[in-house]
Design an enzyme around this catalytic site. Structure first.
Site, short mmCIF file in Angstrom:
data_model
loop_
_atom_site.label_atom_id
_atom_site.label_comp_id
_atom_site.label_asym_id
_atom_site.label_seq_id
_atom_site.Cartn_x
_atom_site.Cartn_y
_atom_site.Cartn_z
N ALA A 5 0.84 -1.20 0.00
CA ALA A 5 0.00 0.00 0.00
C ALA A 5 0.87 1.25 0.00
O ALA A 5 2.01 1.23 0.47
CB ALA A 5 -0.91 0.00 1.22
N GLY A 31 0.37 -5.38 0.77
CA GLY A 31 -0.71 -5.43 -0.21
C GLY A 31 -0.28 -5.97 -1.56
O GLY A 31 -1.11 -6.49 -2.32
N GLU A 52 -0.50 -9.62 -1.10
CA GLU A 52 -1.93 -9.96 -1.01
C GLU A 52 -2.58 -9.95 -2.39
O GLU A 52 -3.47 -10.76 -2.67
CB GLU A 52 -2.63 -8.98 -0.06
N GLU A 82 3.55 -5.79 7.74
CA GLU A 82 2.69 -4.75 8.30
C GLU A 82 2.86 -4.53 9.80
O GLU A 82 2.67 -3.40 10.29
CB GLU A 82 1.20 -5.09 8.01
#
Length: 258
Positions: free
Chosen positions: A66, A109, A112, A132
């Protein structure tokens, strides 16, 4: 359609969604996620496209996670918004098979996103991880759940709690990626996979995805019933008649997705 953060390409039966923010290591901001969803809709409408490949622009990153500058400003209630989670669910449930060509860092992310794809192939220089916890948060777009289902609770707990970033070789050993290959061979190998898949029956591919994804979350009896229902649908399809007749005729089938 014009895009600012991604590139969308088509090559015969293969579609490409390329995250195109190399200066930001292909970080996934809100605008990029919105463009990915639009690209998926665009490629869905093209019946010639049988497989979709995700990768990142440049040689350093698939997607480095992200966008931290946006993440820093997010509030508690904003975290309840679907955002990345809904985009990745759309990828997981996509009608056409998807392949992640991991050409560098796939972190947070970014990993992911790759986990939401059906198949993951990484170059030897790739690094993957869910770091994270080092930011005071947890993986929030399916990482804790998809990774657990892929490699088991124990190893997932290890990677999530330490935030460790691992090599492509280790990711292959754990089963996070299907193959690790030399960087110069990555796209050739991914195209190989895509071409092989694109020659199969489109309806069979779509239902196979649905049965594997839905069956993994229910008990065996229900999963087997889902499999049987999918097979029942396929037995009445034109693709099944074409596939079996082509086998008997010793020729390549010409599937129409009907």
């Amino acid at each position: 359609m014009d895009y600012a953060n991604i590139l969308v390409k088509e090559d015969q039966n293969i579609g490409f969604i390329i995250i195109n923010r190399p200066e930001q290591r292909n970080a996934l901001n809100v605008e990029t996620l919105q463009e990915i969803e639009k690209a998926l809709d665009e490629l869905r409408s093209n019946e010639e496209i049988r497989v979709v490949i995700f990768t990142g622009a440049g040689e350093k990153s698939f997607a480095a996670g992200a966008d931290i500058s946006q993440l820093n400003k997010r509030t508690m209630l904003e975290a309840l918004q679907p955002n990345m989670t809904s985009t990745y669910r759309k990828i997981e449930d996509y009608e056409k098979p998807t392949i992640a060509a991991i050409n560098g860092f796939a972190l947070g992310g970014g990993l992911e996103l790759a986990l939401a794809c059906d198949i993951r192939i990484a170059s030897y220089n790739a690094k993957v991880g869910l770091p994270e916890v080092g930011l005071g948060i947890i993986p929030g777009a399916g990482g804790t759940q998809r990774l657990t289902r892929l490699i088991g609770k124990g190893k997932t707990m290890d990677l999530v709690l330490t935030g460790d970033i691992i090599t492509a070789d280790e990711a292959e050993r754990l089963g996070i990626v299907s193959k690790a290959v030399p960087a110069e061979d990555l796209m050739d190998r991914v195209r190989e996979y895509a071409r092989k898949i694109s020659q199969k029956g489109p309806l069979a591919l779509r239902l196979a995805k649905a049965v594997v994804n839905r069956g993994a979350d229910v008990e065996m009896e229900t999963a087997l019933y889902l499999e049987k229902l999918a097979q029942t649908v396929l037995m009445g399809s034109e693709d099944k008649r074409e596939g079996t007749q082509a086998f008997l005729d010793k020729r390549q089938p010409q599937f129409q997705g009907k």
